[in-house]
Design a protein around this motif. Structure first.
Motif, PDB file in Angstrom:
ATOM      1  N   ILE A 168      -5.442   8.086  -0.508  1.00 57.64           N
ATOM      2  CA  ILE A 168      -6.103   7.142  -1.417  1.00 57.64           C
ATOM      3  C   ILE A 168      -5.288   6.959  -2.693  1.00 57.64           C
ATOM      4  N   ILE A 169      -4.733   8.058  -3.217  1.00 57.62           N
ATOM      5  CA  ILE A 169      -3.893   7.953  -4.425  1.00 57.62           C
ATOM      6  C   ILE A 169      -2.662   7.103  -4.143  1.00 57.62           C
ATOM      7  N   SER A 170      -2.020   7.328  -2.981  1.00 59.42           N
ATOM      8  CA  SER A 170      -0.862   6.509  -2.639  1.00 59.42           C
ATOM      9  C   SER A 170      -1.255   5.067  -2.408  1.00 59.42           C
ATOM     10  N   LEU A 171      -2.477   4.829  -1.903  1.00 56.15           N
ATOM     11  CA  LEU A 171      -2.970   3.466  -1.720  1.00 56.15           C
ATOM     12  C   LEU A 171      -3.125   2.770  -3.055  1.00 56.15           C
ATOM     13  N   ILE A 172      -3.735   3.460  -4.029  1.00 54.86           N
ATOM     14  CA  ILE A 172      -3.920   2.873  -5.351  1.00 54.86           C
ATOM     15  C   ILE A 172      -2.571   2.588  -5.998  1.00 54.86           C
ATOM     16  N   ALA A 173      -1.623   3.531  -5.842  1.00 57.88           N
ATOM     17  CA  ALA A 173      -0.280   3.312  -6.379  1.00 57.88           C
ATOM     18  C   ALA A 173       0.392   2.115  -5.708  1.00 57.88           C
ATOM     19  N   GLY A 174       0.149   1.987  -4.389  1.00 57.27           N
ATOM     20  CA  GLY A 174       0.721   0.846  -3.681  1.00 57.27           C
ATOM     21  C   GLY A 174       0.192  -0.474  -4.186  1.00 57.27           C
TER      22      GLY A 174
END
Length: 254
Positions: A244-250
């Motif tokens: 989820i954190i990598s999704l938000i960063a993406g």
């Protein structure tokens, strides 16, 4: 549900992933797959982070490359059409190995392949470290509809039996000079399929009547009342939280 009934996908072990309660693994896999599914296709960094999480989990579960690759092969028929997208999609084109292909089509192919492989890898981790009976217990603990859990339980329990009966019917057809590989053998194949359906239905009726005569009320008794600890929930939450954190960063960087 007999706890001793294991499907062929399950690999016995005593790793930290094996020991997690089934309900926390189900929730973690579901959250991880959703995060991967909504990740922007151009966010290569996010997919790289998700892939790193999957590799770490494979290592923790002690799943070897041969096992993983053999089970990932199941997605090949479903994503093989993705290879054609760059050749049929419109828009700006770019050259790959001397061949002009659609740029948008390349991104579409990458999107399908990356998400299919990551989602299937998460499912492989779940099924390799959790017996079917435990998965069904986890669904019950998550308050899944009892009738759905019961149907799934009987489906897995009698799947091997039905497959074995199909094998015997195929041998009987071959012994009577019917070769199922050829188109003109469609009639005996259809007849055999109909007979298999009738036998399965009648067996289901007999099993249901036998269970009712023994006091079956529609739900299987819960012999294991253990619930997942907070430590297990926190441990299982690591993978989806990272996704989820990598999704938000993406989303922020695209």
């Amino acid at each position: 549900m007999s706890s001793g009934h294991h499907h062929n996908l399950f690999i016995p072990g005593s790793t930290v992933v094996h020991r997690l309660a089934p309900e926390v693994k189900l929730v973690a896999v579901f959250a991880f797959v959703i995060a991967v599914a909504v990740t922007p296709r151009r966010s290569i960094g996010s997919f790289a982070v998700d892939a790193a999480v999957v590799v770490v989990l494979f290592a923790l579960a002690r799943l070897g490359p041969r096992t993983v690759l053999s089970r990932l092969a199941v997605v090949v028929p479903f994503v093989s059409f993705a290879v054609l997208i760059p050749f049929i999609a419109g828009g700006p084109e770019t050259e790959v190995l001397g061949v002009s292909v659609s740029t948008e089509g390349l991104w579409g192919t990458w999107n399908i392949l990356a998400k299919a492989v990551l989602g299937t890898s998460a499912s492989i981790i779940l099924t390799s470290t959790t017996p079917v009976a435990e998965i069904l217990k986890g669904l019950s603990r998550l308050r899944a509809p009892a009738i759905i859990v019961a149907i799934m339980s009987f489906m897995f329990r009698y799947l091997d039996l039905i497959v074995d009966e199909m094998r015997r019917m195929r041998i009987a057809m071959t012994a009577r000079a019917h070769d199922p590989r050829w188109l003109w053998q469609a009639k005996p194949i259809a007849t055999g399929a109909g007979a298999m359906f009738v036998r399965s239905y009648e067996r289901g009726e007999r099993v249901h009547q036998a269970m009712q005569s023994r006091g079956f009320t529609g739900t299987m008794p819960r012999l294991d009342t253990r619930s997942a600890s907070m430590r297990e929930w926190c441990a299982a939450a690591i993978a989806p939280i990272v996704a989820i954190i990598s999704l938000i960063a993406g989303f922020a960087l695209t």
